[in-house]
Every structure is written in structure tokens, then in C-alpha cells.
Design a protein around this motif. Structure first.
Motif, PDB file in Angstrom:
ATOM      1  N   THR A  41      17.924 -23.858  -7.548  1.00 50.08           N
ATOM      2  CA  THR A  41      17.035 -23.721  -8.469  1.00 50.08           C
ATOM      3  C   THR A  41      16.787 -22.628  -8.088  1.00 50.08           C
ATOM      4  O   THR A  41      17.033 -21.659  -9.251  1.00 50.08           O
ATOM      5  CB  THR A  41      17.500 -24.214 -10.240  1.00 50.08           C
ATOM      6  OG1 THR A  41      18.367 -25.795 -10.020  1.00 50.08           O
ATOM      7  CG2 THR A  41      17.356 -24.028 -11.014  1.00 50.08           C
ATOM      8  N   ILE A  45      16.811 -18.931 -10.474  1.00 49.87           N
ATOM      9  CA  ILE A  45      15.305 -19.224 -11.060  1.00 49.87           C
ATOM     10  C   ILE A  45      14.209 -19.332 -10.684  1.00 49.87           C
ATOM     11  O   ILE A  45      13.629 -20.060 -11.006  1.00 49.87           O
ATOM     12  CB  ILE A  45      16.056 -19.780 -12.620  1.00 49.87           C
ATOM     13  CG1 ILE A  45      17.382 -19.236 -13.187  1.00 49.87           C
ATOM     14  CG2 ILE A  45      14.686 -19.298 -13.834  1.00 49.87           C
ATOM     15  CD1 ILE A  45      17.635 -19.447 -14.164  1.00 49.87           C
ATOM     16  N   LYS A  48      11.686 -22.135 -12.122  1.00 53.01           N
ATOM     17  CA  LYS A  48      12.370 -23.332 -11.906  1.00 53.01           C
ATOM     18  C   LYS A  48      13.000 -24.065 -11.699  1.00 53.01           C
ATOM     19  O   LYS A  48      13.321 -23.605 -10.299  1.00 53.01           O
ATOM     20  CB  LYS A  48      13.937 -22.831 -13.123  1.00 53.01           C
ATOM     21  CG  LYS A  48      13.577 -22.071 -15.071  1.00 53.01           C
ATOM     22  CD  LYS A  48      12.661 -23.637 -15.675  1.00 53.01           C
ATOM     23  CE  LYS A  48      13.199 -22.921 -17.225  1.00 53.01           C
ATOM     24  NZ  LYS A  48      12.680 -24.130 -17.902  1.00 53.01           N
ATOM     25  N   LEU A  51      16.534 -27.721 -14.640  1.00 49.97           N
ATOM     26  CA  LEU A  51      17.306 -26.280 -16.054  1.00 49.97           C
ATOM     27  C   LEU A  51      17.060 -27.355 -17.109  1.00 49.97           C
ATOM     28  O   LEU A  51      18.349 -28.397 -16.832  1.00 49.97           O
ATOM     29  CB  LEU A  51      18.610 -25.864 -15.291  1.00 49.97           C
ATOM     30  CG  LEU A  51      18.647 -24.693 -14.678  1.00 49.97           C
ATOM     31  CD1 LEU A  51      19.492 -24.398 -14.113  1.00 49.97           C
ATOM     32  CD2 LEU A  51      17.438 -23.985 -14.407  1.00 49.97           C
ATOM     33  N   ASP A  55      22.049 -23.259 -22.338  1.00 51.04           N
ATOM     34  CA  ASP A  55      21.896 -22.260 -21.894  1.00 51.04           C
ATOM     35  C   ASP A  55      21.581 -21.486 -20.857  1.00 51.04           C
ATOM     36  O   ASP A  55      21.606 -20.840 -20.125  1.00 51.04           O
ATOM     37  CB  ASP A  55      21.033 -21.970 -23.184  1.00 51.04           C
ATOM     38  CG  ASP A  55      21.432 -21.244 -24.695  1.00 51.04           C
ATOM     39  OD1 ASP A  55      22.571 -21.556 -24.809  1.00 51.04           O
ATOM     40  OD2 ASP A  55      20.748 -21.464 -25.235  1.00 51.04           O
ATOM     41  N   GLU A  56      20.371 -22.781 -19.774  1.00 48.00           N
ATOM     42  CA  GLU A  56      19.718 -22.279 -19.217  1.00 48.00           C
ATOM     43  C   GLU A  56      20.927 -22.530 -18.221  1.00 48.00           C
ATOM     44  O   GLU A  56      21.429 -22.417 -16.955  1.00 48.00           O
ATOM     45  CB  GLU A  56      18.292 -23.171 -18.961  1.00 48.00           C
ATOM     46  CG  GLU A  56      17.723 -22.540 -19.770  1.00 48.00           C
ATOM     47  CD  GLU A  56      16.463 -23.518 -19.492  1.00 48.00           C
ATOM     48  OE1 GLU A  56      16.622 -24.430 -18.181  1.00 48.00           O
ATOM     49  OE2 GLU A  56      14.756 -23.465 -19.121  1.00 48.00           O
ATOM     50  N   LYS A  59      23.330 -20.182 -18.043  1.00 46.92           N
ATOM     51  CA  LYS A  59      22.707 -18.828 -16.885  1.00 46.92           C
ATOM     52  C   LYS A  59      22.567 -18.849 -15.544  1.00 46.92           C
ATOM     53  O   LYS A  59      23.051 -18.275 -14.529  1.00 46.92           O
ATOM     54  CB  LYS A  59      21.459 -18.786 -17.581  1.00 46.92           C
ATOM     55  CG  LYS A  59      20.688 -16.935 -16.532  1.00 46.92           C
ATOM     56  CD  LYS A  59      19.506 -17.151 -16.659  1.00 46.92           C
ATOM     57  CE  LYS A  59      18.088 -15.787 -16.093  1.00 46.92           C
ATOM     58  NZ  LYS A  59      16.668 -16.194 -16.094  1.00 46.92           N
ATOM     59  N   TYR A  60      22.205 -20.238 -15.049  1.00 47.91           N
ATOM     60  CA  TYR A  60      22.859 -20.687 -13.796  1.00 47.91           C
ATOM     61  C   TYR A  60      23.861 -20.518 -13.070  1.00 47.91           C
ATOM     62  O   TYR A  60      24.417 -19.655 -12.262  1.00 47.91           O
ATOM     63  CB  TYR A  60      21.237 -21.370 -13.219  1.00 47.91           C
ATOM     64  CG  TYR A  60      21.959 -22.378 -12.274  1.00 47.91           C
ATOM     65  CD1 TYR A  60      20.945 -21.422 -10.956  1.00 47.91           C
ATOM     66  CD2 TYR A  60      22.532 -23.502 -11.620  1.00 47.91           C
ATOM     67  CE1 TYR A  60      21.476 -22.388  -9.722  1.00 47.91           C
ATOM     68  CE2 TYR A  60      22.512 -24.192 -10.488  1.00 47.91           C
ATOM     69  CZ  TYR A  60      21.542 -23.679  -9.447  1.00 47.91           C
ATOM     70  OH  TYR A  60      21.561 -24.165  -8.708  1.00 47.91           O
TER      71      TYR A  60
END
Length: 133
Positions: A41, A45, A48, A51, A55-56, A59-60
Motif C-alpha cells: 500500500t 499511498i 497509509k 486502507l 473509497d480508499e 483508489k488503491y
């Protein structure tokens, strides 16, 4: 009992989502408040390690699907106990590159992934081939 268990159905759908490059299909297997623990991760990001929430995850996973358009998952084994599943699989990021992975999934009462831990390693064959004589 005939057919697949609800846990196996969720995991199979998760694998299909990745192999189809279908972000919505991948995410439909997760609870809204799901947590993902993936050592990679931080590469996507940096702030982070864990996650939290759809929503996270969206994105990932979007980044992963864009960076690795040839990504395929080949399951090797699935072990289920209650609402917990342990999946061993290869991730192929190209025809020549595979990663040995184990995912531990914790599913909630609705059989959605609530917790997902990912562990990376080399295959046994690769370890043996790398050993000096």
C-alpha cells in the motif's frame, strides 16, 4: 451439502473481478467499512499502511489495475473455517512475472470481506533454484 459455500462464492467472485479487470465486481465483495492490510500500500499511498473503507480501496485497486493491465490471479488453494478464508494464489503481472501471495479474508455475517490481510513471498521452486550448490 452441494454447491459452494457463501464464503467460497465471495472469494471466487473476488478472483473473477480481478481477472476481468472489473473494479466494481472486485469491490462488491467488500463491506463498506472493510479494512485492507497490504505491505505494498505504501508504494501507492505513502501515508497509509491500512486502507479503510470502499473509497480508499477503490483508489488503491484502480492504481493497481492501471499499472498492471495484464494482471491475472491463479488460485492454488482455498481453506475455509467459518467466516474466515485463506487463499493461496499467484498474481501474474505479465506472462513472465508471477508473485506468490497468501490472502487471509475475514467475512462478516453478510459474507462481505471485512478484513483482508495480504502476504507476499517467493514460490518454493524459486527458492530452491536460487540456492547455491
Amino acid at each position: 451439502m452441494e454447491g459452494k459455500s457463501p464464503v467460497q462464492t465471495t472469494i471466487d467472485n473476488w478472483i473473477e473481478g480481478w481477472n476481468e479487470k472489473n473494479l466494481d465486481k472486485i469491490l462488491e465483495n467488500y463491506a463498506e467499512t472493510a479494512e485492507l492490510f497490504d505491505p505494498k500500500t505504501k508504494e501507492v499511498i505513502p501515508e497509509k499502511f491500512t486502507l479503510e473503507g470502499i473509497d480508499e480501496l477503490r483508489k488503491y485497486f484502480s492504481v493497481i489495475l492501471n499499472v498492471f493491465p495484464e494482471l491475472k490471479i491463479k488460485p492454488l488453494g482455498l481453506w475455509i473455517k467459518g467466516h474466515t478464508a485463506l487463499l493461496e494464489y499467484y498474481i501474474y503481472t505479465s506472462e513472465e512475472t508471477k508473485i506468490d501471495v497468501i490472502s487471509k479474508f475475514y467475512l462478516n455475517r453478510d459474507y462481505k470481506i471485512q478484513g483482508h490481510f495480504i502476504y507476499y513471498g517467493l514460490s518454493y521452486k524459486e527458492l530452491k533454484e536460487d540456492k547455491p550448490n
